[in-house]
Design an enzyme around this catalytic site. Structure first.
Site, PDB file in Angstrom:
ATOM      1  N   SER A   1      -7.064   2.733  -5.608  1.00 18.98           N
ATOM      2  CA  SER A   1      -8.125   3.620  -5.115  1.00 18.98           C
ATOM      3  C   SER A   1      -9.447   3.299  -5.825  1.00 18.98           C
ATOM      4  O   SER A   1      -9.931   2.177  -5.716  1.00 18.98           O
ATOM      5  CB  SER A   1      -7.695   5.078  -5.289  1.00 18.98           C
TER       6      SER A   1
ATOM      7  N   ASP B   1      -4.281   5.529   6.114  1.00 21.14           N
ATOM      8  CA  ASP B   1      -5.059   6.082   5.002  1.00 21.14           C
ATOM      9  C   ASP B   1      -6.291   6.789   5.549  1.00 21.14           C
ATOM     10  O   ASP B   1      -7.162   6.153   6.153  1.00 21.14           O
ATOM     11  CB  ASP B   1      -5.466   4.954   4.058  1.00 21.14           C
TER      12      ASP B   1
ATOM     13  N   HIS C   1      -2.735   7.296   1.757  1.00 22.46           N
ATOM     14  CA  HIS C   1      -3.418   6.922   0.521  1.00 22.46           C
ATOM     15  C   HIS C   1      -2.468   7.137  -0.650  1.00 22.46           C
ATOM     16  O   HIS C   1      -2.332   8.238  -1.181  1.00 22.46           O
ATOM     17  CB  HIS C   1      -4.678   7.773   0.361  1.00 22.46           C
TER      18      HIS C   1
END
Length: 268
Positions: free
Chosen positions: A108, A202, A234
């Site tokens: 991320s 995501d 995600h």
């Protein structure tokens, strides 16, 4: 496994920045996995390390803290990552790791930062004078790149990017800061091999972000593999993706070309 914890690598504005090191028991001078945690640039710390499983495979792992965006806006976070790597190289005689073989890995927000490490080596404004802040490989788990065509926020949503950049993302100053923070900005064909992993569902960081990074790297003839995890959002657990990571690391650092099905499952 040997642990060396709470190593201070930098003090800036009274803030001690630390890293943790994990070493395999038997390997001599193993390659290093340089882990950068996620958390939207505004939360998390080095104690969340997603690559400890590689220690038993003979890799050393370092997990680093960096200044969060609530403490200091960009480029503080990327500066700290680079200073951590420079610190390790400056103290190479103290630690039994091979700092000529470094793979930067992050998820991320951490994926964004390691991608930036891979594309912006030599950026003098972000690195200690005379330091070598290059990495030899990058693994980016679903990291944003702040590409204009696929910004992962819309007006009215939580201002995660505005906090990172120190200005509203939709302002002129914010757009300029976003360009400076975009790893694609610095791609020139000198980048190390990249592995990009992203879930196709995501909704936090759209997969188009990774497409943009992959395409830009391919245009400059950089070795890049993108692996798409189907029906994943995600963050995910995916044994096949883990096998791809293992194969990528072994190929980059040991020259060991993975055997199918790992190699065959890579989507390019």
């Amino acid at each position: 496994m040997k642990e060396i914890l709470d190593i201070t690598y930098r003090v800036v504005n009274g803030i001690e920045l630390k890293l943790d090191m994990f070493l395999p028991d038997e390997a001599e001078a193993p390659p290093l996995i340089f882990w950068v945690h996620g958390g939207a640039w505004l939360m998390g710390d080095r104690k969340w390390c997603g690559m400890k499983n590689q220690i038993e495979r003979g890799y050393a792992v370092v997990s680093v803290d960096y200044r969060l965006s609530t403490v200091a806006p960009f480029p503080a976070c990327i500066e700290d990552c680079k200073y951590a790597l420079a610190f390790l190289r400056e103290n190479a005689d103290k630690y039994p790791i091979d700092l000529n073989r470094v793979c930067a890995v992050g998820d991320s927000a951490g994926g964004h930062l390691v991608s930036l490490m891979g594309t912006s080596a030599g950026h003098k404004d972000w690195e200690p004078e005379g330091a070598d802040c290059s990495v030899q490989a990058v693994i980016n788990y679903y990291g944003p790149v702040l590409a204009k065509s696929s910004t992962p926020v819309e007006e009215g949503e939580p201002p995660v990017l505005s906090t990172l950049l120190g200005s509203p993302i939709f302002s002129a100053k914010g757009r300029m800061a976003a360009s400076a923070a975009n790893p694609i900005t610095y791609i020139d064909g000198t980048e190390p091999p990249f592995l990009i992993i992203h879930g196709d569902r995501d909704t936090t960081v759209p997969i188009e972000q990774s497409y943009a990074l992959r395409n830009a790297l391919e245009e400059e003839k950089t070795d890049v593999i993108m692996y798409t995890v189907l029906k994943a959002g995600h963050g995910f657990e995916c044994p096949t993706a883990d096998a791809v990571v293992n194969g990528f690391l072994d190929y980059v650092f040991a020259g060991a070309r993975p055997k199918p099905p790992e190699w065959a499952s890579w989507s390019e």
